[in-house]
Every structure is written in structure tokens, then in C-alpha cells.
Design a protein around this motif. Structure first.
Motif, PDB file in Angstrom:
ATOM      1  N   ILE A   1       0.838  -1.203   0.000  1.00  0.00           N
ATOM      2  CA  ILE A   1       0.000   0.000   0.000  1.00  0.00           C
ATOM      3  C   ILE A   1       0.870   1.249   0.000  1.00  0.00           C
ATOM      4  CG2 ILE A   1      -1.609   1.335   1.428  1.00  0.00           C
ATOM      5  CD1 ILE A   1      -2.977  -1.368   2.094  1.00  0.00           C
ATOM      6  N   LYS A   2       1.944   1.238   0.762  1.00  0.00           N
ATOM      7  CA  LYS A   2       2.847   2.403   0.778  1.00  0.00           C
ATOM      8  C   LYS A   2       3.481   2.622  -0.589  1.00  0.00           C
ATOM      9  CE  LYS A   2       4.045   2.649   5.656  1.00  0.00           C
ATOM     10  NZ  LYS A   2       5.122   2.526   6.663  1.00  0.00           N
ATOM     11  N   MET A   3       3.801   1.528  -1.290  1.00  0.00           N
ATOM     12  CA  MET A   3       4.421   1.651  -2.610  1.00  0.00           C
ATOM     13  C   MET A   3       3.451   2.306  -3.602  1.00  0.00           C
ATOM     14  SD  MET A   3       6.166  -1.260  -5.123  1.00  0.00           S
ATOM     15  CE  MET A   3       5.879  -2.475  -3.914  1.00  0.00           C
ATOM     16  N   TYR A   4       2.164   2.008  -3.483  1.00  0.00           N
ATOM     17  CA  TYR A   4       1.155   2.540  -4.396  1.00  0.00           C
ATOM     18  C   TYR A   4       0.295   3.625  -3.737  1.00  0.00           C
ATOM     19  CZ  TYR A   4       2.220  -1.196  -7.676  1.00  0.00           C
ATOM     20  OH  TYR A   4       2.841  -2.027  -8.571  1.00  0.00           O
ATOM     21  N   MET A   5       0.810   4.302  -2.730  1.00  0.00           N
ATOM     22  CA  MET A   5       0.036   5.293  -1.985  1.00  0.00           C
ATOM     23  C   MET A   5      -0.541   6.401  -2.874  1.00  0.00           C
ATOM     24  SD  MET A   5      -1.324   6.000   0.884  1.00  0.00           S
ATOM     25  CE  MET A   5      -0.483   5.050   2.116  1.00  0.00           C
TER      26      MET A   5
ATOM     27  N   ALA B   1      -1.602   6.303  -5.952  1.00  0.00           N
ATOM     28  CA  ALA B   1      -2.758   5.750  -6.675  1.00  0.00           C
ATOM     29  C   ALA B   1      -3.921   5.504  -5.718  1.00  0.00           C
ATOM     30  CB  ALA B   1      -2.364   4.445  -7.373  1.00  0.00           C
ATOM     31  N   LEU B   2      -3.623   5.015  -4.529  1.00  0.00           N
ATOM     32  CA  LEU B   2      -4.671   4.756  -3.545  1.00  0.00           C
ATOM     33  C   LEU B   2      -5.310   6.056  -3.078  1.00  0.00           C
ATOM     34  CD1 LEU B   2      -6.270   2.828  -1.782  1.00  0.00           C
ATOM     35  CD2 LEU B   2      -4.438   2.975  -0.092  1.00  0.00           C
ATOM     36  N   ARG B   3      -4.507   7.068  -2.801  1.00  0.00           N
ATOM     37  CA  ARG B   3      -5.065   8.361  -2.369  1.00  0.00           C
ATOM     38  C   ARG B   3      -5.949   8.955  -3.463  1.00  0.00           C
ATOM     39  NH1 ARG B   3      -3.878  10.863   2.196  1.00  0.00           N
ATOM     40  NH2 ARG B   3      -4.314  12.897   1.296  1.00  0.00           N
ATOM     41  N   SER B   4      -5.550   8.796  -4.718  1.00  0.00           N
ATOM     42  CA  SER B   4      -6.363   9.298  -5.827  1.00  0.00           C
ATOM     43  C   SER B   4      -7.714   8.587  -5.868  1.00  0.00           C
ATOM     44  CB  SER B   4      -5.618   9.100  -7.146  1.00  0.00           C
ATOM     45  OG  SER B   4      -6.426   9.508  -8.225  1.00  0.00           O
TER      46      SER B   4
ATOM     47  N   GLN C   1     -12.372   0.203  -2.528  1.00  0.00           N
ATOM     48  CA  GLN C   1     -11.364   0.923  -3.308  1.00  0.00           C
ATOM     49  C   GLN C   1      -9.952   0.415  -2.995  1.00  0.00           C
ATOM     50  OE1 GLN C   1     -11.672   3.261  -5.798  1.00  0.00           O
ATOM     51  NE2 GLN C   1     -13.844   2.764  -5.665  1.00  0.00           N
ATOM     52  N   VAL C   2      -9.685   0.149  -1.722  1.00  0.00           N
ATOM     53  CA  VAL C   2      -8.354  -0.314  -1.331  1.00  0.00           C
ATOM     54  C   VAL C   2      -8.104  -1.727  -1.843  1.00  0.00           C
ATOM     55  CG1 VAL C   2      -6.827  -0.814   0.625  1.00  0.00           C
ATOM     56  CG2 VAL C   2      -8.304   1.189   0.695  1.00  0.00           C
ATOM     57  N   LYS C   3      -9.131  -2.562  -1.873  1.00  0.00           N
ATOM     58  CA  LYS C   3      -8.962  -3.954  -2.294  1.00  0.00           C
ATOM     59  C   LYS C   3      -8.673  -4.107  -3.783  1.00  0.00           C
ATOM     60  CE  LYS C   3     -11.432  -6.550   1.222  1.00  0.00           C
ATOM     61  NZ  LYS C   3     -12.550  -7.485   1.480  1.00  0.00           N
ATOM     62  N   GLN C   4      -9.020  -3.118  -4.588  1.00  0.00           N
ATOM     63  CA  GLN C   4      -8.782  -3.231  -6.033  1.00  0.00           C
ATOM     64  C   GLN C   4      -7.285  -3.379  -6.294  1.00  0.00           C
ATOM     65  OE1 GLN C   4     -10.429   0.092  -8.123  1.00  0.00           O
ATOM     66  NE2 GLN C   4     -12.515  -0.363  -7.505  1.00  0.00           N
ATOM     67  N   PRO C   5      -6.904  -4.324  -7.149  1.00  0.00           N
ATOM     68  CA  PRO C   5      -5.470  -4.511  -7.445  1.00  0.00           C
ATOM     69  C   PRO C   5      -4.871  -3.239  -8.062  1.00  0.00           C
ATOM     70  CG  PRO C   5      -6.775  -6.327  -8.315  1.00  0.00           C
ATOM     71  CD  PRO C   5      -7.744  -5.289  -7.840  1.00  0.00           C
ATOM     72  N   PHE C   6      -3.601  -3.013  -7.759  1.00  0.00           N
ATOM     73  CA  PHE C   6      -2.920  -1.831  -8.292  1.00  0.00           C
ATOM     74  C   PHE C   6      -2.396  -2.063  -9.703  1.00  0.00           C
ATOM     75  CE2 PHE C   6      -2.271  -1.125  -3.632  1.00  0.00           C
ATOM     76  CZ  PHE C   6      -3.069   0.004  -3.545  1.00  0.00           C
ATOM     77  N   THR C   7      -2.208  -3.317 -10.094  1.00  0.00           N
ATOM     78  CA  THR C   7      -1.745  -3.649 -11.435  1.00  0.00           C
ATOM     79  C   THR C   7      -2.794  -4.538 -12.099  1.00  0.00           C
ATOM     80  OG1 THR C   7      -0.537  -5.579 -10.617  1.00  0.00           O
ATOM     81  CG2 THR C   7       0.697  -3.510 -10.769  1.00  0.00           C
TER      82      THR C   7
END
Length: 177
Positions: A113-117, A119-122, A152-158
Motif C-alpha cells: 500500500i505504501k508503494m502505491y500510496m 494511486a490509492l489516495r487518488s 477501493q483499497v482492495k482493487q489490485p494496483f496492477t
């Protein structure tokens, strides 16, 4: 004319004690067994209906899977920086200032989550900006917002990535003005 006294008919007792009570006791026994069976099945069905169903359910009627958090491990939290956004207009301009903490499965989830913060904040900013103050003010609105944030958080980042394992959102600050 003298008539002979008439003999009264002799009453011969018929021994029905062997045949009749056996039929009555079998009927009673069958009725009692059937009644007990109906009560047992009714009680089991009622218990399943009232205790077995979850309060939340998916659109198809199935129960949601439980969060993948090991009960033996201590909880792992990640505090999010506060969000301040303009809400959808209803009665003039209103804004929301909210801070919350996420509960995740393990330290690996925190690192991801920190690596993709950004994108998550957006994602979360877009979610919050789509809300109206009247939706968020009641307790039910806040609970729905918690569920929306988890989604929203559960959605994969890739595109082929695994979903994040998040089991809770805990508001630490919630101000609507």
C-alpha cells in the motif's frame, strides 16, 4: 296364565383389552414421534434462518467471504494522511475533512500500500468527492463509506495483480462543514 319369568340376557364381558389398547397406543406413539420430529425440524430450520444467515450478503444472495486475517496474529494498521475535499453541492459549498486507519493482513500489505500510496489516495479522493454531506452525516452513511473505502483499497494496483487484504477502516477524524 302364568308366564315364565324371562331370563335376562347374560352379559359376557368381551376381552378387548388385548386388541383395542394396542391400536390406541400405536396411534399415540406414531403421533408423538411425528410431532416431536416436526418440532425438531421446525426448531432447526428456525435456528438456521435466524442465526445462520449473515447480515451482509452479495447481490446474488450468497454471504460475503470472511476477511483473511489470522486471529492469532496481532492486527496490522496503516494510518492514512487526512483527506480534505469539497463534497457534492447541496446547500452551498461543503467540505469533508476525514482521517482514518486501515487494518490489513500483514506487513507485506502495508509495504504494498505504501508503494502505491499516490494511486490509492487518488482513488479515495475521487470516492469522497462523489459524496454529499447528507449521505455521510448519518451513522449508516459513515458505515457505507467504510465499505466503499475497503472496496477501493482492495482493487489490485496492477492489471494482473492480487487484491489487497483489508479488513477494516477506522475513522480517527470526521468533520463536515
Amino acid at each position: 296364565m302364568a308366564t315364565a319369568p324371562k331370563a335376562s340376557p347374560k352379559v359376557v364381558p368381551i376381552d378387548e383389552s388385548a386388541a383395542a389398547p394396542a391400536k390406541k397406543s400405536k396411534k399415540k406413539l406414531i403421533l408423538m414421534v411425528v410431532g416431536a420430529l416436526v418440532l425438531t425440524l421446525g426448531g432447526a430450520g428456525g435456528a438456521w434462518f435466524f442465526l445462520g444467515q449473515s447480515k451482509e450478503s452479495h447481490a446474488d444472495g450468497s454471504a460475503p467471504p470472511p476477511p483473511k486475517v489470522d486471529p492469532g496474529k496481532p492486527p496490522v494498521f496503516i494510518a492514512m494522511e487526512p483527506f480534505t475535499i469539497n463534497l457534492q453541492p447541496e446547500n452551498g459549498e461543503q467540505y469533508l475533512q476525514v482521517a482514518f486507519t486501515l487494518q490489513v493482513a500483514d506487513q507485506a500489505q502495508v509495504d504494498l500500500i505504501k508503494m502505491y500510496m499516490p494511486a490509492l489516495r487518488s482513488r479515495i479522493l475521487l470516492l469522497l468527492a462523489s459524496k454529499k454531506a447528507s449521505e455521510l452525516s448519518p451513522v449508516d452513511g459513515k458505515k457505507k463509506l467504510q465499505d466503499d473505502i475497503i472496496a477501493q483499497v482492495k482493487q489490485p494496483f496492477t492489471p494482473q495483480g492480487q487484491p489487497q487484504v483489508v479488513s477494516g477502516v477506522f475513522f480517527t477524524s470526521f468533520v463536515i462543514q
